[in-house]
Every structure is written in structure tokens, then in C-alpha cells.
Design a protein around this motif. Structure first.
Motif, mmCIF file in Angstrom:
data_model
loop_
_atom_site.group_PDB
_atom_site.id
_atom_site.type_symbol
_atom_site.label_atom_id
_atom_site.label_comp_id
_atom_site.label_asym_id
_atom_site.label_seq_id
_atom_site.Cartn_x
_atom_site.Cartn_y
_atom_site.Cartn_z
ATOM 1 N N UNK A 220 0.838 -1.201 0.000
ATOM 2 C CA UNK A 220 0.000 0.000 0.000
ATOM 3 C C UNK A 220 0.873 1.252 0.000
ATOM 4 N N UNK A 221 1.776 1.331 -0.984
ATOM 5 C CA UNK A 221 2.671 2.486 -1.084
ATOM 6 C C UNK A 221 2.624 3.064 -2.495
ATOM 7 N N UNK A 222 3.122 4.289 -2.624
ATOM 8 C CA UNK A 222 3.234 4.905 -3.949
ATOM 9 C C UNK A 222 4.154 4.082 -4.846
ATOM 10 N N UNK A 223 5.121 3.403 -4.246
ATOM 11 C CA UNK A 223 6.040 2.577 -5.021
ATOM 12 C C UNK A 223 5.275 1.463 -5.731
ATOM 13 N N UNK A 224 4.475 0.726 -4.988
ATOM 14 C CA UNK A 224 3.717 -0.381 -5.569
ATOM 15 C C UNK A 224 2.713 0.134 -6.588
ATOM 16 N N UNK A 225 2.025 1.198 -6.241
ATOM 17 C CA UNK A 225 1.037 1.758 -7.179
ATOM 18 C C UNK A 225 1.713 2.268 -8.447
ATOM 19 N N UNK A 226 2.897 2.867 -8.322
ATOM 20 C CA UNK A 226 3.633 3.362 -9.488
ATOM 21 C C UNK A 226 4.088 2.243 -10.399
ATOM 22 N N UNK A 227 4.562 1.153 -9.806
ATOM 23 C CA UNK A 227 4.984 -0.005 -10.592
ATOM 24 C C UNK A 227 3.786 -0.600 -11.330
ATOM 25 N N UNK A 228 2.655 -0.673 -10.643
ATOM 26 C CA UNK A 228 1.442 -1.200 -11.265
ATOM 27 C C UNK A 228 0.959 -0.270 -12.378
ATOM 28 N N UNK A 229 0.980 1.031 -12.120
ATOM 29 C CA UNK A 229 0.528 1.997 -13.126
ATOM 30 C C UNK A 229 1.425 1.954 -14.363
ATOM 31 N N UNK B 146 4.354 -5.656 -11.644
ATOM 32 C CA UNK B 146 3.309 -4.649 -11.656
ATOM 33 C C UNK B 146 2.299 -4.865 -12.761
ATOM 34 N N UNK B 147 2.557 -5.825 -13.638
ATOM 35 C CA UNK B 147 1.645 -6.096 -14.762
ATOM 36 C C UNK B 147 0.457 -6.950 -14.356
ATOM 37 N N UNK B 148 0.728 -8.037 -13.689
ATOM 38 C CA UNK B 148 -0.313 -9.005 -13.338
ATOM 39 C C UNK B 148 -0.194 -9.409 -11.877
ATOM 40 N N UNK B 149 -0.454 -8.478 -10.965
ATOM 41 C CA UNK B 149 -0.326 -8.829 -9.547
ATOM 42 C C UNK B 149 -1.436 -9.774 -9.109
ATOM 43 N N UNK B 150 -1.185 -10.528 -8.056
ATOM 44 C CA UNK B 150 -2.246 -11.378 -7.509
ATOM 45 C C UNK B 150 -3.441 -10.529 -7.059
ATOM 46 N N UNK C 245 9.767 7.143 -6.495
ATOM 47 C CA UNK C 245 8.709 6.511 -5.714
ATOM 48 C C UNK C 245 9.246 5.517 -4.681
ATOM 49 N N UNK C 246 10.547 5.300 -4.632
ATOM 50 C CA UNK C 246 11.136 4.262 -3.791
ATOM 51 C C UNK C 246 11.232 4.570 -2.294
ATOM 52 N N UNK C 247 11.269 5.817 -1.838
ATOM 53 C CA UNK C 247 11.474 6.075 -0.405
ATOM 54 C C UNK C 247 10.603 5.286 0.568
ATOM 55 N N UNK C 248 9.324 5.003 0.287
ATOM 56 C CA UNK C 248 8.580 4.188 1.255
ATOM 57 C C UNK C 248 9.185 2.793 1.456
ATOM 58 N N UNK C 249 9.711 2.208 0.389
ATOM 59 C CA UNK C 249 10.332 0.892 0.536
ATOM 60 C C UNK C 249 11.684 0.995 1.229
ATOM 61 N N UNK C 250 12.408 2.086 0.991
ATOM 62 C CA UNK C 250 13.671 2.294 1.711
ATOM 63 C C UNK C 250 13.397 2.349 3.217
ATOM 64 N N UNK C 251 12.346 3.069 3.587
ATOM 65 C CA UNK C 251 11.995 3.195 5.007
ATOM 66 C C UNK C 251 11.589 1.834 5.584
ATOM 67 N N UNK C 252 10.815 1.079 4.824
ATOM 68 C CA UNK C 252 10.432 -0.258 5.278
ATOM 69 C C UNK C 252 11.656 -1.144 5.458
ATOM 70 N N UNK C 253 12.617 -1.041 4.563
ATOM 71 C CA UNK C 253 13.843 -1.837 4.665
ATOM 72 C C UNK C 253 14.584 -1.496 5.957
#
Length: 130
Positions: free
Chosen positions: A14-23, A43-47, A108-116
Motif C-alpha cells: 500500500x505504497x506509492x512505489x507499488x502503485x507506481x509499478x502497477x501503473x 506490476x503487470x499481473x499482480x495477484x 517513488x522508492x522512499x517508502x520501501x527504503x523506510x520499510x527496509x
């Protein structure tokens, strides 16, 4: 390494990173050496119910772009302490495929950097962060 990345990506749904990859409709692979880990973010065919799919190993969708790098360089990337264009120019990261499209997702990566960083801290490994 795989366990840490899996935890990061589970939190990153639920981050901009995931949404950006999907978009962007991109599937991106990271192939690490030392230890050997292959991560594919789809990001093409997520579950169903997920913004992106992520897979470890060879059983994964075909990527649009593949980044090959040493796990130490990957560690600096996920910690948010790597200048990716510079690392590409220096040969620390080798890339194949839709590189320009993938690089547009870097902001768009900073949310994942923070999670890491959070996952590393929770696992008592904060001292290993660059």
C-alpha cells in the motif's frame, strides 16, 4: 536477504512505489550475487488484492528490466543510500531491458527504503545499515 526483502515488499503493498509499478505496468527483476537471490516485482499481473506481485527464484513472470548487482550494492540500494544512475555508470549495477522506464520509478522508492530500514532494525540488524 530473501526474508528481509519479502517482509519489505509485504509492507510495501500500500505504497506509492507499488502503485507506481502497477501503473507503469512494469515487471522488474533484481538478480543478486553473494548471496544469490533473484527477486521479481510484477506490476503487470499482480495477484488479486495486491498492488504488485513479488517472486523469488526462477518461477516468476518474465521481467521488462533486469538489474544484476552484488548483494552489498543491493543492501545500499534498499537502505536508500545508493545513487542508482551513478552505480549504473560505474558498472556496480548491470541493467538490461526497459531501463529508462524503470529509472522513472526511482522517486517513488522512499517508502520501501523506510520499510527496509525498519525491518533491519526490528531484526536487530540496524548496525548493518549504511
Amino acid at each position: 536477504m530473501q526474508d528481509v526483502l519479502q517482509a519489505v515488499l509485504e509492507r510495501g503493498q500500500d505504497t506509492d512505489t507499488a502503485r507506481g509499478l502497477a501503473k507503469a505496468g512494469l515487471t522488474v527483476a533484481f538478480v543478486y550475487e553473494g548471496p544469490s537471490v533473484r527477486l521479481v516485482m510484477d506490476g503487470k499481473n499482480p495477484p488479486v488484492g495486491q498492488a504488485i506481485g513479488f517472486y523469488f527464484g526462477d518461477e516468476a513472470p518474465t521481467p521488462d528490466v533486469t538489474f544484476s548487482l552484488n548483494a552489498d550494492v543491493g543492501h545500499r540500494f534498499w537502505a536508500g543510500n545508493l545513487n542508482v544512475p551513478q552505480a549504473l555508470a560505474r558498472g556496480q549495477i548491470r541493467a538490461a531491458g526497459s531501463i529508462a522506464k524503470a529509472l522513472k520509478l526511482l522517486p517513488l522508492m522512499p517508502p520501501l527504503y523506510e520499510s527496509y530500514r525498519q525491518v533491519m532494525t526490528e531484526r536487530g540488524r540496524a548496525g548493518e545499515l549504511p
